[in-house]
Design an enzyme around this catalytic site. Structure first.
Site, mmCIF file in Angstrom:
data_model
loop_
_atom_site.group_PDB
_atom_site.id
_atom_site.type_symbol
_atom_site.label_atom_id
_atom_site.label_comp_id
_atom_site.label_asym_id
_atom_site.label_seq_id
_atom_site.Cartn_x
_atom_site.Cartn_y
_atom_site.Cartn_z
ATOM 1 N N CYS A 111 0.819 -1.214 0.000
ATOM 2 C CA CYS A 111 0.000 0.000 0.000
ATOM 3 C C CYS A 111 0.853 1.265 0.000
ATOM 4 O O CYS A 111 1.692 1.451 0.885
ATOM 5 C CB CYS A 111 -0.900 -0.014 1.234
ATOM 6 S SG CYS A 111 -1.765 1.533 1.531
ATOM 7 N N TYR A 135 -5.627 6.154 -8.870
ATOM 8 C CA TYR A 135 -6.808 5.387 -8.466
ATOM 9 C C TYR A 135 -8.054 5.875 -9.213
ATOM 10 O O TYR A 135 -8.909 5.075 -9.604
ATOM 11 C CB TYR A 135 -7.028 5.490 -6.956
ATOM 12 C CG TYR A 135 -6.080 4.643 -6.152
ATOM 13 C CD1 TYR A 135 -6.445 3.376 -5.715
ATOM 14 C CD2 TYR A 135 -4.809 5.114 -5.835
ATOM 15 C CE1 TYR A 135 -5.572 2.596 -4.977
ATOM 16 C CE2 TYR A 135 -3.920 4.344 -5.098
ATOM 17 C CZ TYR A 135 -4.303 3.082 -4.677
ATOM 18 O OH TYR A 135 -3.434 2.303 -3.958
#
Length: 337
Positions: A48, A179
């Site tokens: 992440c 994203y």
């Protein structure tokens, strides 16, 4: 989904929710959470980018002994981030199998997502904060009594306004922009996100063509936040998220800048490309339903000379590089170029 706040995608444009648990751990304990060696545990995933910021900051500041770290499996299931990398599938300090257990101890039936980075109070086993925007700033400014000798100033007071401005643009268009492109469900939404992303990367290219770091002549929080996206760019965002106008390796300035940071102690020695690729390609089943993890791209160029020394700059300012990575936190060989 990768951590750093709850995420939602479907028919609506991609949104990244604000952190729900925002208690701060401070030097004076004004939120009831005083800085204390050994009291808290940082839970991360090396996959992440939002959690990787905290991993890098902790290492640069030398907080390894003061703030222990739990590394989750890069593959989540419907019960959240798992500790299957540890013996018996339990975190050895918190004694839990899933990060959701720490969330439940903080707030029963919490309706949001379970995200990393997260800091857990060891005595109670309850979550303290999942505020990915604030955690690293507080590590730099509130945990100073526990910093190593020679720790750099990652958020210098004189430059904070400029750092904040740069970080805001990078967050909107780059960190979150990949994203927004990757989870877009309509052509216009995707094209708008992709255009903003590459326009910002071009502006960053212009900025970094004549200076080694984003703000000032030393590494700051701004560089950490840009790096965690750039280091994932060719490995996952270019293909998986369709951010493919060009590769990082095709941009001479940004590729050299990213390599410079990667080769700086505290950056590349925290990066696990195996975790990164397996997480994105296997967890995001709506984008990659087969779960196949690609063999490429070629990552062998990361240790190559970058030539950025010619721009001057002092990576750690008046400080020094961090020492060797603790043996228990070394990235396995399969995760390195």
């Amino acid at each position: 989904m990768s951590g750093g706040g709850n995420t939602a995608y479907g028919r609506k444009p991609f949104e990244r929710s604000k952190a729900h648990f925002t208690d701060r751990i401070t030097a004076d304990g004004r939120d009831g959470r005083p800085v204390a060696a050994g009291r808290y545990r940082l839970v991360v995933s090396r996959a992440c980018p939002w959690a990787s910021r905290a991993v890098i900051s902790r290492r640069l500041l030398g907080l390894e002994d003061a703030l222990s770290m739990a590394i989750a499996d890069p593959i989540q299931d419907d019960r959240s981030w798992r500790f299957t990398l540890d013996p018996d599938g339990r975190d050895p300090v918190l004694g839990i199998r899933f990060l959701s257990e720490a969330y439940d101890r903080r707030e029963t039936d919490y309706p949001g997502g379970v995200s990393v980075p997260a800091i857990v109070d060891v005595p109670s086993g309850a979550l303290v904060t999942n505020d990915y925007e604030r955690i690293t700033l507080d590590l730099a400014t509130e945990w100073t009594a526990l910093h190593r000798d020679g720790a750099p100033d990652l958020y210098p007071k004189a430059l904070r306004d400029e750092i904040d401005g740069v970080m805001a643009d990078v967050h909107a268009d780059v960190n979150n922009g990949v994203y927004r492109a990757g989870f877009a469900t309509g052509q216009e939404e995707y094209e708008e996100a992709c255009a903003r992303l590459f326009r910002r990367l071009e502006l960053l290219t212009e900025r970094l063509a004549g200076q080694r770091y984003l703000v000032g002549d030393t590494i700051t929080e701004a560089d950490i936040r840009l790096f965690t996206t750039l280091v994932r760019f060719d490995a996952v965002y270019h293909g998986h998220f369709k951010c493919n106008r060009w590769k990082l390796t095709e941009n001479q300035v940004l590729w050299a800048y990213a390599r410079d940071l990667y080769q700086t102690p505290g950056f590349g020695d925290t990066v696990d490309f195996d975790h990164i690729k397996r997480h994105y390609y296997r967890v995001h089943s709506g984008i990659n339903p087969t779960g196949i993890v690609p063999l490429g791209p070629d990552l062998s160029g990361w240790p190559a000379p970058h030539g950025r020394e010619r721009l001057g700059g002092r990576p750690f300012g008046d400080g020094t590089p961090p020492g060797p990575v603790p043996a228990a936190e070394e990235v396995p060989a399969r995760g390195r170029p």
